[in-house]
Design an enzyme around this catalytic site. Sequence first.
Site, short mmCIF file in Angstrom:
data_model
loop_
_atom_site.label_atom_id
_atom_site.label_comp_id
_atom_site.label_asym_id
_atom_site.label_seq_id
_atom_site.Cartn_x
_atom_site.Cartn_y
_atom_site.Cartn_z
NE ARG A 1 -4.41 -1.51 1.37
CZ ARG A 1 -4.74 -2.41 2.28
NH1 ARG A 1 -4.15 -2.42 3.45
NH2 ARG A 1 -5.67 -3.29 2.02
CE LYS B 1 -0.73 13.21 -16.10
NZ LYS B 1 -0.89 13.59 -17.51
CD GLU C 1 6.97 15.48 -23.54
OE1 GLU C 1 6.24 16.49 -23.48
OE2 GLU C 1 6.50 14.32 -23.65
CE LYS D 1 4.95 17.67 -15.74
NZ LYS D 1 4.98 16.40 -16.37
CD GLU E 1 -4.03 15.09 -17.38
OE1 GLU E 1 -2.80 15.10 -17.33
OE2 GLU E 1 -4.68 14.29 -18.07
NE ARG F 1 0.02 16.62 -14.70
CZ ARG F 1 0.67 15.95 -13.78
NH1 ARG F 1 0.32 16.05 -12.51
NH2 ARG F 1 1.67 15.15 -14.11
CG ASN G 1 -2.53 15.24 -21.91
OD1 ASN G 1 -1.88 14.20 -21.95
ND2 ASN G 1 -3.18 15.62 -20.83
CG HIS H 1 1.54 13.92 -24.97
ND1 HIS H 1 2.18 15.10 -25.30
CD2 HIS H 1 2.43 13.23 -24.21
CE1 HIS H 1 3.39 15.12 -24.76
NE2 HIS H 1 3.57 13.99 -24.09
CG HIS I 1 0.05 8.99 -25.34
ND1 HIS I 1 -0.59 9.57 -24.27
CD2 HIS I 1 1.36 8.93 -25.01
CE1 HIS I 1 0.30 9.85 -23.32
NE2 HIS I 1 1.49 9.47 -23.75
CG HIS J 1 6.97 9.90 -24.88
ND1 HIS J 1 5.65 9.51 -24.92
CD2 HIS J 1 6.97 11.16 -24.35
CE1 HIS J 1 4.89 10.47 -24.42
NE2 HIS J 1 5.67 11.49 -24.06
N1 GLY Z 1 3.53 14.52 -19.12
C1 GLY Z 1 2.28 15.12 -18.95
C2 GLY Z 1 1.94 15.43 -17.54
O1 GLY Z 1 2.76 15.28 -16.66
O2 GLY Z 1 0.83 15.79 -17.26
#
Ligand code: GLY
Length: 365
Positions: A124, A146, A188, A226, A236, A240, A244, A247, A251, A266
Site C-alpha cells: 500500500r 504521474k 517535450e 511544468k 489533471e 494540466r 497533453n 500527446h 500516444h 516517446h
Molecule cells: N507529461 C504530462 C503530464 O505530466 O501531465
Amino acid sequence: MCYLRTTHICNMPIIDVGTYQVHVGDCWAPLNQLIASRPQGKLLVIVDGNTRRHCLPLLRQKLERRDLTIISVPAGESFKHIDTCTRIWQQMLDAGADRSSLVINLGGGVIGDMGGFCAATFKRGMDFVQVPTTLLSQVDASIGGKLGVDFGALKNGIGLFCNPLGVFIEPAFLLSLSPRELRSGYAEVIKHSLIADAAQWERLRRFTNLDQVNWSELLTPSLLIKQQIVSADPFEKGARKALNFGHTIGHAAEGLALQSLDPLLHGEAVAVGMICETWLSHRLLGLPSDQLNDISSYLVRLYKPKPLDKNDFPAYLELIAQDKKNEGDEWLFSLIHPLGRAVINQPVSPQLIVESMAYFNQLIS
Ligand code: GLY
C-alpha cells in the site's frame, strides 16, 4: 498561476512543486540528507540495463549509504507493463522491503513511471524519489506524480497520481544519452514552449543543429512551465491537460508503433502528434497558417518522421477513443492558440483527426 517559488544555489535552482522539491544540479547533498533522515529503512534502486551501466556508478559514488538493493529490469517502453511490475514487486519482497524503505528510480520516463507505480502500490505504498537520467524525464516525466504502465497499446492505461519525496536532477547524466534520445526529450521542451512560452519557441526554433545545444540550459525554463501547471492542477482536472498537447495522436502513434518492428521513442511520437495537433489548432481555432507552417516544418526537419500508414487510421481512432481526456462521447484535445497558450477540452471529430493525419502525410511526402 503563482507557484514560482524558486531558490538558486550556484545558479542551479531548487523548484517547489507543492509537497516536494526538484533539485537541479547540486542534487547529491539534499538526496543524501533525505536518505540519512530515515536510517532504518532499506534503500532500493530501480535501474534498467542502460542506467545500470551508465548511471549507477555515479549514483554509487555520490551516495553516502553503501547498502543498496539494486532491482534491474530490461530497458525500453516495450517492458513498461504489468509483467515487469510483477518482477519488481517480487524483488522488493525478496529484499525484505517494507513501508520504511525508500525507492530510488534511476532512469528515464519508463523507470520513473513504472518504478514509482511499483513503489506506490507495494504494501500500500513505499516512499520513492525520482533521479531522472534522460532529457525527457528531467524536463517532464519525473515531475507531477504521474505513475503507471501501458495496457496493451493504451499508453499509461493503468496508473495513479502519487508524488515522490523529491526529484534530483543531475545534468551530467545527459552526457550518456544518444543524439536520438536527446532529440526525443527535446520534443517535450518544444511542447512546453508551444503551450506556455512563445518567446522560448522563438529561441528554440533557431536550433537547427542539436549537436550544438547546451541541454542543461534548457532544463530550468521547461521545469518552471511544468511546475506552474502541475502545481495549479495536480490531478489533471483542468489546466494540466495543456501538457497533453501533441500527446493524443502522439500516444496513439507510439502505442501502435510499439507493437511493430519499428517502435518510436516517446518524443518522436509526440513530434508527429504535435504536427497533427498544430494543424487541428489552425483548422479549429484559427492558429495562423504561417505559424502552422513554421512549427510543422521545424518538427519535420528535426524528426524526419515516417508517414502514417492509412490502413492503421481506424486503429488510431480506436486508441484515441480511449484517451484519458475524453468525456462521454466527446473526444477532447489540448490545442494551441495563440502560439504560447494552450486551449484545453477541444472536441475533435474522427473525420478531422483523419484529415490532420492526412495533412501530416502530405507534408512529409
Ligand atoms: N507529461 C504530462 C503530464 O505530466 O501531465
